[in-house]
Scaffold this motif. Structure first.
Motif, PDB file in Angstrom:
ATOM      1  N   ASN A   1       0.846  -1.193   0.000  1.00 60.41           N
ATOM      2  CA  ASN A   1       0.000   0.000   0.000  1.00 60.41           C
ATOM      3  C   ASN A   1       0.882   1.243   0.000  1.00 60.41           C
ATOM      4  OD1 ASN A   1      -2.150   1.746   0.179  1.00 60.41           O
ATOM      5  ND2 ASN A   1      -3.057   0.807   1.994  1.00 60.41           N
ATOM      6  N   PRO A   2       0.843   2.056  -1.057  1.00 57.17           N
ATOM      7  CA  PRO A   2       1.696   3.242  -1.098  1.00 57.17           C
ATOM      8  C   PRO A   2       1.242   4.298  -0.097  1.00 57.17           C
ATOM      9  CG  PRO A   2       0.253   3.186  -3.007  1.00 57.17           C
ATOM     10  CD  PRO A   2       0.049   1.890  -2.286  1.00 57.17           C
ATOM     11  N   LEU A   3       2.226   5.012   0.437  1.00 59.22           N
ATOM     12  CA  LEU A   3       1.979   6.018   1.473  1.00 59.22           C
ATOM     13  C   LEU A   3       2.875   7.215   1.218  1.00 59.22           C
ATOM     14  CD1 LEU A   3       0.876   6.801   4.382  1.00 59.22           C
ATOM     15  CD2 LEU A   3       3.008   5.793   5.231  1.00 59.22           C
ATOM     16  N   ALA A   4       2.299   8.410   1.262  1.00 58.03           N
ATOM     17  CA  ALA A   4       3.078   9.644   1.217  1.00 58.03           C
ATOM     18  C   ALA A   4       3.272  10.161   2.634  1.00 58.03           C
ATOM     19  CB  ALA A   4       2.375  10.695   0.370  1.00 58.03           C
ATOM     20  N   VAL A   5       4.512  10.525   2.967  1.00 63.77           N
ATOM     21  CA  VAL A   5       4.840  11.069   4.283  1.00 63.77           C
ATOM     22  C   VAL A   5       5.546  12.403   4.087  1.00 63.77           C
ATOM     23  CG1 VAL A   5       6.121  10.735   6.427  1.00 63.77           C
ATOM     24  CG2 VAL A   5       5.081   8.762   5.280  1.00 63.77           C
ATOM     25  N   PHE A   6       4.988  13.455   4.690  1.00 66.01           N
ATOM     26  CA  PHE A   6       5.625  14.761   4.733  1.00 66.01           C
ATOM     27  C   PHE A   6       6.318  14.866   6.091  1.00 66.01           C
ATOM     28  CE2 PHE A   6       2.712  15.210   1.314  1.00 66.01           C
ATOM     29  CZ  PHE A   6       3.192  16.229   0.494  1.00 66.01           C
TER      30      PHE A   6
END
Length: 278
Positions: free
Chosen positions: A18-23
């Motif tokens: 599951n792709p995840l974007a983290v800032f």
């Protein structure tokens, strides 16, 4: 410019899971822009990492393309993985909207392998609109009671007779979206091996490749209804039907309806870095 990373979670293979974007440094991003940025990223979840308010390593805010969530599993595991990898840690505590969540990591050859999170213990109750859920899925019945679990997000669980029946599902997503942000977990299996598909169109996610926040209550559901023993770890396969095969591990410790702890484990891998310019 706001830097971000993308990780694939509940897999050790890039471009699966599951792709995840983290800032990772989100304190300078105006709060009113977080939902719009998550909608632009258009992943099942985007995480904004903020300075801790308590004794955690960081505070996180988690957004789907449509709503903010108090807690979610793959964002917690993936964000903790990024912090642990960056800072050389074996244990990371994240402050979520559902409380502090600790993630402990194993290492192999000096590198991070899998992480195990101790999740909030869910509440549960019968789901009053179960017949509508079954109709939207195109199935006649569930082999276990259709119950609603809440550990931040909300999920209902539908037990089908075979993994093939789960794989063949073609639900009415508009009808499921009428249930708001309730995610629908359809599953089959036996012993320690289970297959799941998770639909959350009301939260902006037609089908989720891997749902860590649903995996913990799933183990609770199976243990409460005698399909597994309390403390027994299950392996969950999810995401194959949408080309993102994922593997999750979960267990519920306790006895009967008394749940003492819920744990979910899995791997993650960093796949991209970037900068958000707008």
């Amino acid at each position: 410019m706001y830097p971000y990373v993308i990780l694939d979670v509940f897999t050790d293979t890039p471009l699966e899971g599951n792709p995840l974007a983290v800032f990772p440094r989100a304190e300078d991003i105006p709060g009113e822009r977080l939902q719009a940025i998550a909608r632009e990223m258009n992943l099942s979840e985007t995480v904004f990492v903020l300075p801790p308010e308590g004794e955690g390593h960081a505070r996180v805010r988690i957004f789907t393309p449509a709503v903010e969530l108090p807690f979610a599993g793959h964002p917690t595991l993936g964000t903790a993985y990024h912090i642990a990898d960056r800072d050389g840690l074996d244990r990371v505590v994240l402050e979520t909207g559902s409380g502090a969540v600790a993630v402990e990591f194993e290492r192999a050859d000096g590198r991070l392998a899998s992480g195990r999170m101790r999740q909030p213990i869910p509440t549960w109750e019968p789901y009053e609109r179960a017949d509508e859920i079954l109709a939207a899925l195109g199935v006649e019945t569930s082999e276990l009671p259709v119950e609603l679990y809440v550990n931040g997000p909300r999920f209902v669980y539908v037990a089908l007779e075979s993994e093939e029946r789960v794989a063949a599902l073609a639900p009415d997503l508009a009808a499921l979206a009428a249930h708001g942000t309730v995610g629908v977990v359809c599953f089959a299996g036996a012993g320690t091996r289970w297959k799941c598909r998770v639909f959350s169109p009301g939260a902006g996610i037609a089908e989720d490749p891997a749902t860590g926040s649903a995996a913990g209550p799933f183990a609770v559901h199976l243990a409460r209804h005698g399909r597994i023993a309390h403390g027994e770890e299950i392996r969950i396969a999810q995401g194959a039907e949408i080309g993102r095969p994922s593997t999750l591990y979960a267990r519920a410790l306790g006895e009967g309806d008394r749940i003492d702890a819920v744990e979910v484990a899995g791997s993650a891998v960093l796949v991209a870095r970037g900068e958000f310019l707008a």
